[in-house]
Design an enzyme around this catalytic site. Structure first.
Site, PDB file in Angstrom:
ATOM      1  N   VAL A   1      67.851  20.464  56.745  1.00 44.44           N
ATOM      2  CA  VAL A   1      67.498  19.753  57.881  1.00 44.44           C
ATOM      3  C   VAL A   1      67.042  18.153  57.764  1.00 44.44           C
TER       4      VAL A   1
ATOM      5  N   ALA B   1      73.645  20.752  60.922  1.00 45.27           N
ATOM      6  CA  ALA B   1      74.998  20.528  60.761  1.00 45.27           C
ATOM      7  C   ALA B   1      75.060  19.230  60.070  1.00 45.27           C
TER       8      ALA B   1
ATOM      9  N   GLU C   1      72.755  23.621  64.947  1.00 43.81           N
ATOM     10  CA  GLU C   1      72.299  22.243  64.945  1.00 43.81           C
ATOM     11  C   GLU C   1      71.306  21.944  66.144  1.00 43.81           C
TER      12      GLU C   1
ATOM     13  N   HIS D   1     104.171   1.972  49.614  1.00 45.91           N
ATOM     14  CA  HIS D   1     104.582   2.994  50.756  1.00 45.91           C
ATOM     15  C   HIS D   1     105.285   4.128  49.732  1.00 45.91           C
TER      16      HIS D   1
ATOM     17  N   ARG E   1      65.968  15.384  54.171  1.00 47.36           N
ATOM     18  CA  ARG E   1      65.117  15.372  53.127  1.00 47.36           C
ATOM     19  C   ARG E   1      63.920  14.302  53.202  1.00 47.36           C
TER      20      ARG E   1
ATOM     21  N   VAL F   1      66.268  26.437  66.291  1.00 48.92           N
ATOM     22  CA  VAL F   1      65.792  27.541  65.972  1.00 48.92           C
ATOM     23  C   VAL F   1      64.211  27.884  65.921  1.00 48.92           C
TER      24      VAL F   1
ATOM     25  N   VAL G   1      75.122  16.525  56.492  1.00 48.48           N
ATOM     26  CA  VAL G   1      75.973  16.356  55.559  1.00 48.48           C
ATOM     27  C   VAL G   1      75.839  17.577  54.381  1.00 48.48           C
TER      28      VAL G   1
HETATM   29  P1  FAD Z   1      66.537  11.489  42.862  1.00 51.61           P
HETATM   30  O1  FAD Z   1      67.860  11.508  42.588  1.00 51.61           O
HETATM   31  O2  FAD Z   1      65.774  12.457  43.916  1.00 51.61           O
HETATM   32  O3  FAD Z   1      65.873  11.394  41.483  1.00 51.61           O
HETATM   33  C1  FAD Z   1      64.208  11.088  41.508  1.00 51.61           C
HETATM   34  C2  FAD Z   1      63.895  11.696  40.200  1.00 51.61           C
HETATM   35  O4  FAD Z   1      62.265  11.254  40.081  1.00 51.61           O
HETATM   36  C3  FAD Z   1      64.119  13.204  40.037  1.00 51.61           C
HETATM   37  O5  FAD Z   1      64.371  13.629  38.696  1.00 51.61           O
HETATM   38  C4  FAD Z   1      62.569  13.706  40.073  1.00 51.61           C
HETATM   39  O6  FAD Z   1      62.136  14.965  39.459  1.00 51.61           O
HETATM   40  C5  FAD Z   1      61.734  12.666  39.582  1.00 51.61           C
HETATM   41  N1  FAD Z   1      60.378  12.504  39.868  1.00 51.61           N
HETATM   42  C6  FAD Z   1      59.695  12.671  41.144  1.00 51.61           C
HETATM   43  N2  FAD Z   1      58.587  12.408  41.232  1.00 51.61           N
HETATM   44  C7  FAD Z   1      58.242  11.999  39.740  1.00 51.61           C
HETATM   45  C8  FAD Z   1      57.098  11.556  39.183  1.00 51.61           C
HETATM   46  N3  FAD Z   1      55.929  11.366  39.866  1.00 51.61           N
HETATM   47  N4  FAD Z   1      56.976  11.368  37.864  1.00 51.61           N
HETATM   48  C9  FAD Z   1      58.243  11.614  37.111  1.00 51.61           C
HETATM   49  N5  FAD Z   1      59.328  11.661  37.690  1.00 51.61           N
HETATM   50  C10 FAD Z   1      59.476  12.063  39.085  1.00 51.61           C
HETATM   51  N6  FAD Z   1      74.605  10.998  47.807  1.00 51.61           N
HETATM   52  C11 FAD Z   1      75.762  10.576  47.581  1.00 51.61           C
HETATM   53  O7  FAD Z   1      75.770   9.139  47.654  1.00 51.61           O
HETATM   54  N7  FAD Z   1      76.690  11.120  47.467  1.00 51.61           N
HETATM   55  C12 FAD Z   1      76.817  12.594  47.607  1.00 51.61           C
HETATM   56  O8  FAD Z   1      78.063  12.861  47.269  1.00 51.61           O
HETATM   57  C13 FAD Z   1      75.602  13.175  47.523  1.00 51.61           C
HETATM   58  N8  FAD Z   1      75.676  14.464  47.554  1.00 51.61           N
HETATM   59  C14 FAD Z   1      74.341  15.253  47.822  1.00 51.61           C
HETATM   60  C15 FAD Z   1      74.511  16.460  47.896  1.00 51.61           C
HETATM   61  C16 FAD Z   1      73.162  17.152  47.864  1.00 51.61           C
HETATM   62  C17 FAD Z   1      73.325  18.658  47.791  1.00 51.61           C
HETATM   63  C18 FAD Z   1      72.102  16.545  47.956  1.00 51.61           C
HETATM   64  C19 FAD Z   1      70.751  17.324  48.130  1.00 51.61           C
HETATM   65  C20 FAD Z   1      72.065  15.231  47.742  1.00 51.61           C
HETATM   66  C21 FAD Z   1      73.218  14.606  47.832  1.00 51.61           C
HETATM   67  N9  FAD Z   1      73.266  12.996  47.725  1.00 51.61           N
HETATM   68  C22 FAD Z   1      74.609  12.380  47.593  1.00 51.61           C
HETATM   69  C23 FAD Z   1      72.061  12.581  47.897  1.00 51.61           C
HETATM   70  C24 FAD Z   1      71.684  11.798  46.381  1.00 51.61           C
HETATM   71  O9  FAD Z   1      71.600  12.825  45.689  1.00 51.61           O
HETATM   72  C25 FAD Z   1      70.418  11.002  46.627  1.00 51.61           C
HETATM   73  O10 FAD Z   1      70.458  10.110  47.513  1.00 51.61           O
HETATM   74  C26 FAD Z   1      70.068  10.375  45.087  1.00 51.61           C
HETATM   75  O11 FAD Z   1      70.045  11.428  44.264  1.00 51.61           O
HETATM   76  C27 FAD Z   1      68.574   9.796  45.372  1.00 51.61           C
HETATM   77  O12 FAD Z   1      68.466   8.913  43.912  1.00 51.61           O
HETATM   78  P2  FAD Z   1      66.904   8.653  43.687  1.00 51.61           P
HETATM   79  O13 FAD Z   1      67.103   8.295  42.124  1.00 51.61           O
HETATM   80  O14 FAD Z   1      66.651   7.930  44.688  1.00 51.61           O
HETATM   81  O15 FAD Z   1      66.159  10.140  43.690  1.00 51.61           O
HETATM   82  P1  NAD Z   2      70.992  15.342  57.385  1.00 47.59           P
HETATM   83  O1  NAD Z   2      70.031  14.386  58.061  1.00 47.59           O
HETATM   84  O2  NAD Z   2      72.387  14.777  57.068  1.00 47.59           O
HETATM   85  O3  NAD Z   2      71.435  16.346  58.324  1.00 47.59           O
HETATM   86  C1  NAD Z   2      70.306  17.158  58.844  1.00 47.59           C
HETATM   87  C2  NAD Z   2      70.823  17.871  59.978  1.00 47.59           C
HETATM   88  O4  NAD Z   2      69.763  18.869  60.509  1.00 47.59           O
HETATM   89  C3  NAD Z   2      70.886  16.826  61.430  1.00 47.59           C
HETATM   90  O5  NAD Z   2      71.929  16.831  62.158  1.00 47.59           O
HETATM   91  C4  NAD Z   2      69.480  17.321  62.070  1.00 47.59           C
HETATM   92  O6  NAD Z   2      69.862  16.920  63.578  1.00 47.59           O
HETATM   93  C5  NAD Z   2      69.615  18.677  61.958  1.00 47.59           C
HETATM   94  N1  NAD Z   2      68.457  19.452  62.114  1.00 47.59           N
HETATM   95  C6  NAD Z   2      67.144  18.676  61.930  1.00 47.59           C
HETATM   96  N2  NAD Z   2      66.019  19.706  62.150  1.00 47.59           N
HETATM   97  C7  NAD Z   2      66.732  20.858  62.619  1.00 47.59           C
HETATM   98  C8  NAD Z   2      66.196  22.009  63.122  1.00 47.59           C
HETATM   99  N3  NAD Z   2      64.779  22.313  63.374  1.00 47.59           N
HETATM  100  N4  NAD Z   2      67.025  22.911  63.661  1.00 47.59           N
HETATM  101  C9  NAD Z   2      68.330  22.686  63.632  1.00 47.59           C
HETATM  102  N5  NAD Z   2      68.983  21.397  63.205  1.00 47.59           N
HETATM  103  C10 NAD Z   2      68.013  20.633  62.782  1.00 47.59           C
HETATM  104  O7  NAD Z   2      70.250  16.061  56.153  1.00 47.59           O
HETATM  105  P2  NAD Z   2      70.852  17.084  54.984  1.00 47.59           P
HETATM  106  O8  NAD Z   2      71.870  17.378  55.374  1.00 47.59           O
HETATM  107  O9  NAD Z   2      69.510  17.848  54.704  1.00 47.59           O
HETATM  108  O10 NAD Z   2      71.121  16.141  53.866  1.00 47.59           O
HETATM  109  C11 NAD Z   2      69.820  15.209  53.470  1.00 47.59           C
HETATM  110  C12 NAD Z   2      70.394  13.944  52.900  1.00 47.59           C
HETATM  111  O11 NAD Z   2      71.136  14.030  51.594  1.00 47.59           O
HETATM  112  C13 NAD Z   2      71.566  13.231  53.991  1.00 47.59           C
HETATM  113  O12 NAD Z   2      71.324  12.566  54.769  1.00 47.59           O
HETATM  114  C14 NAD Z   2      72.237  12.484  52.683  1.00 47.59           C
HETATM  115  O13 NAD Z   2      71.614  10.949  52.950  1.00 47.59           O
HETATM  116  C15 NAD Z   2      72.235  12.955  51.534  1.00 47.59           C
HETATM  117  N6  NAD Z   2      73.298  13.582  51.462  1.00 47.59           N
HETATM  118  C16 NAD Z   2      74.459  12.986  51.145  1.00 47.59           C
HETATM  119  C17 NAD Z   2      75.682  13.550  50.707  1.00 47.59           C
HETATM  120  C18 NAD Z   2      76.930  12.621  50.710  1.00 47.59           C
HETATM  121  O14 NAD Z   2      76.836  11.545  50.670  1.00 47.59           O
HETATM  122  N7  NAD Z   2      78.040  13.289  50.680  1.00 47.59           N
HETATM  123  C19 NAD Z   2      75.810  14.787  50.551  1.00 47.59           C
HETATM  124  C20 NAD Z   2      74.544  15.621  50.795  1.00 47.59           C
HETATM  125  C21 NAD Z   2      73.456  14.947  51.116  1.00 47.59           C
END
Ligand code: FAD
Ligand code: NAD
Length: 475
Positions: free
Chosen positions: A278, A190, A212, A452, A280, A246, A192
């Site tokens: 769970v 549970a 969770e 307002h 990243r 789980v 993000v």
């Molecule tokens: P990434 O975006 O992961 O980019 C890394 C890139 O490097 C990828 O394209 C990958 O393919 C590439 N790469 C990896 N290894 C290599 C290599 N060896 N050579 C070349 N390329 C490589 N964050 C927010 O702030 N707001 C949100 O609303 C939000 N929503 C999210 C929703 C979901 C479903 C998910 C999964 C994540 C979300 N996040 C959000 C988190 C956000 O996506 C990440 O924090 C962000 O993308 C990280 O940026 P980055 O550039 O570090 O890495």
């Molecule tokens: P998260 O860390 O937000 O949540 C993972 C949850 O899974 C935690 O509450 C944790 O206690 C639980 N968990 C871990 N192991 C478990 C298990 N074995 N069984 C049951 N519950 C378990 O991670 P996420 O939701 O995978 O997202 C990864 C990251 O991506 C976030 O931490 C955030 O940094 C980023 N993200 C950001 C946004 C945003 O900014 N709106 C949206 C999506 C993702």
């Protein structure tokens, strides 16, 4: 400079890497950016997790599903009714795909206009700031960089007993691309992603059960906010089980049988799809060659100092592959900081004032310290809060759930944290970030004139409430 020599080579074109590359190029540095991501069509796609399978597509689906949910859950209160509302899932997903293409294509155009040279394939840092690029066709070339920035991002954590199969047990990418609304969606975690993508499919008609492991809901958020949000999620029918461990997930015919235990014993849950969310982990496997001197920590993250320097001459790392919150804007600002430091400018990030937003309904947003953190640190503090239910605009919108809470230092009044749950707080949090970046006090927020009727008046009243002088509630 030879074609394979660059001032800056960025490995990874997510929001950390591509922003870093553009800023470096703006500063006159010859810049290359290598990326390995392939889009849904199997072709190279810049923008990383954020643009392809993260922030942008999830917000597209959150918005579409919110419109659908409002038809039946919000509009009737306005006297508006729609009969037989239905969703065409192909259009729902197709709209998201178009938005993704627009933005990933936008990064390509920005690379062109800023003269960043893209390389498609996998980058590996070798000794002496060389980078080996293995193209999608297996071809290899070596680049030489005065500076190399590792921005390889993160990947979903896989549970050993619930391996992703892309069909029944899915990750974020799978949950953004379902071809039918699942009757029953199970979610492990549970956090993000679990809450955002769980909300999407709940609004679309799925029965959603979230398991969770931890006993507290959203433990990193301020607990007053977490409790208010939990109440609303419950009303929406999101079935969230806390303290649920789980132990098994087995695909049987067309369903996943999940076994979990909590304080009441062992339980079974049968779902059509199981989203595992769970957390990243840093994506750093295979990125570092022999003898580079770059170190990783116990979680595979590249070790860096407060300026994202690895301790090796000319080697930096930013974004999800280093310490700190895994947020796109955090990575992007690190990218800007590093590019500016390389160009001989000042670069700094205030890690204490990074905003967090969870795009559920109500939205959740915060910056700075939570009340539980202040308590644990022994920092003297005072708090003020104000509910959206007493705000004219929120009530007019029929979105009265939630509150804003301001935490200030008990002696200096400096704002320590601002926490929100309510309508469009993703936008309201910016005011708190600015106030905190300028080292503001709750008195400052309280003295600013707010229009307002706006939702921002809730921030104003919460700040007034720190000194027990909110106007529109009993103090
Ligand atoms: P990434 O975006 O992961 O980019 C890394 C890139 O490097 C990828 O394209 C990958 O393919 C590439 N790469 C990896 N290894 C290599 C290599 N060896 N050579 C070349 N390329 C490589 N964050 C927010 O702030 N707001 C949100 O609303 C939000 N929503 C999210 C929703 C979901 C479903 C998910 C999964 C994540 C979300 N996040 C959000 C988190 C956000 O996506 C990440 O924090 C962000 O993308 C990280 O940026 P980055 O550039 O570090 O890495
Ligand atoms: P998260 O860390 O937000 O949540 C993972 C949850 O899974 C935690 O509450 C944790 O206690 C639980 N968990 C871990 N192991 C478990 C298990 N074995 N069984 C049951 N519950 C378990 O991670 P996420 O939701 O995978 O997202 C990864 C990251 O991506 C976030 O931490 C955030 O940094 C980023 N993200 C950001 C946004 C945003 O900014 N709106 C949206 C999506 C993702």
């Amino acid at each position: 400079m030879a074609d394979n020599k660059f001032d800056v080579i960025v490995i990874g074109a997510g929001p950390a890497g591509y922003v870093c590359a553009i800023r470096a190029a703006q500063l006159g540095l010859k810049t290359a950016c290598i990326d390995a991501f392939k889009g849904k069509d199997g072709k190279q796609a810049l923008g990383g997790t954020c643009l392809n399978v993260g922030c942008i597509p999830s917000k597209a689906l959150l918005d579409s599903s919110r419109q659908f949910w409002n038809l039946t859950h919000n509009l009737p209160a306005h006297g508006i009714s729609v009969e037989n509302a239905k969703v065409d899932l192909a259009t729902f997903i197709g709209r998201k795909d178009k938005i993704v293409k627009q933005f990933t294509g936008g990064v390509s155009l920005l690379f062109k206009s800023n003269k960043v040279t893209p390389f498609f394939g996998t980058g590996k840092l070798l000794k002496g700031n060389q980078v080996e690029v293995t193209g999608f066709d297996g071809s290899r070339q070596t680049l030489q960089g005065a500076n190399v920035i590792i921005a390889t991002g993160s990947v979903p954590i896989e549970l050993p007993f619930a391996k992703f199969d892309g069909k029944h047990i899915i990750d974020n990418a799978g949950a953004l691309d379902l071809d039918a609304v699942p009757g029953r969606l199970g979610v492990i975690g549970a956090g993000v992603i679990g809450l955002e993508l769980g909300s999407v499919w709940k609004r679309m008609g799925a029965e959603v059960t979230i398991l969770e492991a931890l006993p507290d809901f959203l433990g990193t958020a301020d607990q007053d906010i977490a409790k208010a949000a939990a109440r609303e999620f419950k009303k929406q029918g999101l079935d969230i089980h806390l303290g649920a461990k789980v132990t098994r997930a087995e695909v049987k015919k067309n369903a996943v049988e999940v076994t979990y235990s909590d304080k009441d014993g062992e339980h079974k849950l049968s779902v059509d799809k199981l989203l595992v969310a769970v957390g990243r982990r840093a994506c750093t496997e295979g990125v570092l060659g022999e003898g580079t001197g770059v170190r990783t920590d116990e979680r595979g993250r590249i070790e860096v100092d407060e300026h994202c320097w690895t301790g090796v001459d000319g080697v930096w790392a930013i974004g999800d592959c280093v310490r700190g919150p895994m947020l796109a804007h955090k990575g992007s600002e690190e990218g800007v900081m590093v590019a500016e430091l390389i160009a001989g400018k000042a670069g700094h990030i205030d890690y204490g004032v990074i905003p967090w937003v969870i795009y559920t309904e109500p939205e959740i947003a915060w910056t700075g310290k939570t009340e539980q953190q202040c308590k644990a640190e022994g920092t003297p503090y005072k708090t003020g809060s104000f509910p959206f239910a007493a705000n004219g605009r929120a009530v007019a919108m029929n979105e009265p759930a939630g509150l804003v809470k301001v935490i200030a230092h008990a002696e200096t009044d400096r704002i320590l944290g601002v926490h929100m749950c309510g309508p469009v707080v993703s936008e309201l949090i910016a005011e708190a970030v600015v106030a905190m970046e300028f080292k503001g006090a709750s008195e400052d927020l309280a003295r600013i004139v707010h229009a307002h009727p706006t939702l921002s008046e809730v921030v104003h009243e919460a700040a007034l409430s720190v000194d027990k002088r909110a106007i529109h509630k009993a103090n």
